[in-house]
Motif scaffolding. Structure first.
Motif, short mmCIF file in Angstrom:
data_model
loop_
_atom_site.label_atom_id
_atom_site.label_comp_id
_atom_site.label_asym_id
_atom_site.label_seq_id
_atom_site.Cartn_x
_atom_site.Cartn_y
_atom_site.Cartn_z
N ARG A 142 0.83 -1.21 0.00
CA ARG A 142 0.00 0.00 0.00
C ARG A 142 0.86 1.26 0.00
NH1 ARG A 142 -3.41 -3.43 3.23
NH2 ARG A 142 -5.34 -3.81 2.07
N LEU A 143 1.92 1.27 0.78
CA LEU A 143 2.76 2.47 0.83
C LEU A 143 3.37 2.75 -0.53
CD1 LEU A 143 3.88 4.69 2.71
CD2 LEU A 143 5.86 3.22 3.11
N THR A 144 3.84 1.73 -1.23
CA THR A 144 4.43 1.92 -2.55
C THR A 144 3.41 2.48 -3.53
OG1 THR A 144 5.94 0.08 -2.13
CG2 THR A 144 5.67 0.77 -4.42
N ARG A 145 2.17 1.97 -3.47
CA ARG A 145 1.13 2.47 -4.36
C ARG A 145 0.74 3.91 -4.04
NH1 ARG A 145 0.86 -2.89 -4.54
NH2 ARG A 145 -0.20 -3.95 -6.26
N LEU A 146 0.81 4.29 -2.77
CA LEU A 146 0.41 5.63 -2.37
C LEU A 146 1.48 6.67 -2.62
CD1 LEU A 146 -1.43 4.82 0.98
CD2 LEU A 146 -2.48 5.74 -1.09
N VAL A 147 2.74 6.34 -2.33
CA VAL A 147 3.79 7.38 -2.37
C VAL A 147 4.87 7.10 -3.40
CG1 VAL A 147 3.36 7.84 0.08
CG2 VAL A 147 5.29 6.37 -0.57
N GLY A 148 4.86 5.94 -4.05
CA GLY A 148 5.87 5.61 -5.04
C GLY A 148 7.02 4.81 -4.45
N LYS A 149 7.76 4.15 -5.33
CA LYS A 149 8.83 3.24 -4.90
C LYS A 149 9.92 3.95 -4.11
CE LYS A 149 12.55 0.28 -6.64
NZ LYS A 149 13.20 -0.28 -7.85
N ALA A 150 10.40 5.10 -4.60
CA ALA A 150 11.54 5.75 -3.95
C ALA A 150 11.23 6.12 -2.51
CB ALA A 150 11.95 6.99 -4.75
N ARG A 151 10.06 6.70 -2.29
CA ARG A 151 9.72 7.12 -0.93
C ARG A 151 9.39 5.92 -0.05
NH1 ARG A 151 6.36 12.46 -2.97
NH2 ARG A 151 8.05 13.95 -2.61
N ALA A 152 8.73 4.91 -0.60
CA ALA A 152 8.46 3.70 0.18
C ALA A 152 9.77 3.05 0.61
CB ALA A 152 7.61 2.73 -0.63
N MET A 153 10.73 2.95 -0.29
CA MET A 153 12.04 2.39 0.06
C MET A 153 12.70 3.21 1.15
SD MET A 153 12.93 -0.38 -1.59
CE MET A 153 12.79 -1.30 -3.12
N ASP A 154 12.58 4.52 1.06
CA ASP A 154 13.17 5.41 2.06
C ASP A 154 12.64 5.09 3.45
OD1 ASP A 154 14.26 7.49 3.51
OD2 ASP A 154 13.39 9.09 2.30
N LEU A 155 11.33 5.01 3.59
CA LEU A 155 10.75 4.74 4.91
C LEU A 155 11.01 3.32 5.38
CD1 LEU A 155 7.27 6.51 5.11
CD2 LEU A 155 9.50 7.32 5.84
N ILE A 156 10.82 2.35 4.49
CA ILE A 156 10.88 0.95 4.90
C ILE A 156 12.30 0.48 5.17
CG2 ILE A 156 10.45 -1.41 4.09
CD1 ILE A 156 7.92 -0.23 2.67
N LEU A 157 13.25 0.92 4.37
CA LEU A 157 14.63 0.45 4.54
C LEU A 157 15.39 1.21 5.62
CD1 LEU A 157 15.78 -0.29 0.88
CD2 LEU A 157 14.67 -1.79 2.54
N THR A 158 15.02 2.45 5.90
CA THR A 158 15.71 3.21 6.95
C THR A 158 14.97 3.14 8.28
OG1 THR A 158 14.58 5.32 6.58
CG2 THR A 158 16.53 4.86 5.21
#
Length: 254
Positions: A142-158
């Motif tokens: 859901r996060l990827t669909r809402l905010v895009g891959k780059a921002r989802a990766m930012d939140l999830i990986l950090t």
């Protein structure tokens, strides 16, 4: 009971109530939530749900104590977290009214709702990586669909968090208001949604969700077919007659 339920006309407000553990989402919370909302989802007198927590914490995450000692085979055998998809699939529109922390499962719960209205104190994040795991209630999807891959990766990986204004800029949050106005704004918005024809509101939210599942051509075809189908409802006839007669419509949910 892990919840407090209030009904005002066609709007039902569900307040998470586990103050000792910052509204952590346990299996019991899910059970209570579904037991309360299943019949209300079928009730033609209900037009919108508002989901909220406390002024300090919406939900700080899933209940870690409940999971910490479980094995991989136990988690797989139970299909742990799968029941949350039943909540997401409830057909009545859902508004998340978020103040304070919405982390991990709390952020995922907010994303299962159709609108997120946040107070300025709201903080969002998916910090599961800090626990040696990853989001498991739909966060990566859901996060990827809402905010895009780059921002989802930012939140999830950090595992970092963002405030309400950044969440609004990213498209995670629908509106940001003063903390003191979060519930009032959510309730007023819910009342507006609930005042419209039940069939058209449900069809519209399902069509928007469909946009995340299909390509443009298939999505437009789906939208058009559902639009056609609404001409079998009394609310369509009433809404259009009222427009032509220059009067407020009297929707019945039929």
């Amino acid at each position: 009971m892990n919840l407090k339920i209030d009904r005002d006309g066609r709007v039902v407000t569900v307040r998470l109530h586990r103050p000792a553990v910052r509204n952590a989402l346990s299996h019991a919370v899910l059970t209570d939530l579904l037991d309360a909302l299943r019949p209300l989802d079928r009730d033609p007198g209900v037009g919108c749900f508002v989901v909220t927590g406390s002024p300090e914490v919406f939900a700080a995450g899933a209940d870690i104590r409940e999971m910490a000692d479980r094995t991989a085979s136990e988690m797989a055998d139970d299909d742990y977290f799968a029941g949350w998809e039943e909540f997401a699939a409830l057909r009545t529109p859902k508004i998340a009214a978020v103040s304070g922390y919405a982390l991990g499962g709390g952020c995922e719960l907010a994303m299962m709702c159709d609108l997120v209205i946040a107070g300025r104190s709201a903080v969002f994040g998916q910090p599961e990586v800090k626990l040696g795991v990853m989001p498991g209630i739909g966060g990566t999807q859901r996060l990827t669909r809402l905010v895009g891959k780059a921002r989802a990766m930012d939140l999830i990986l950090t595992g970092r968090t963002i405030d309400a204004l950044e969440a609004e800029r990213w498209g995670l949050v629908s509106r940001v208001v003063a903390d003191s106005q979060v519930l009032e704004e959510a309730a007023q918005t819910a009342a507006v949604i609930a005042s419209y024809g039940r069939a058209s509101v449900r069809a519209a939210r399902e069509a928007v969700d469909q946009a995340l599942e299909t390509g443009l051509r298939d999505g437009i075809r789906y939208e058009r077919r559902v639009f056609h189908g609404l001409f079998a409802t009394e609310d369509q006839r009433e809404g259009m007659r009222a427009f032509l007669e220059k009067r407020p419509p009297r929707f019945t949910g039929q």
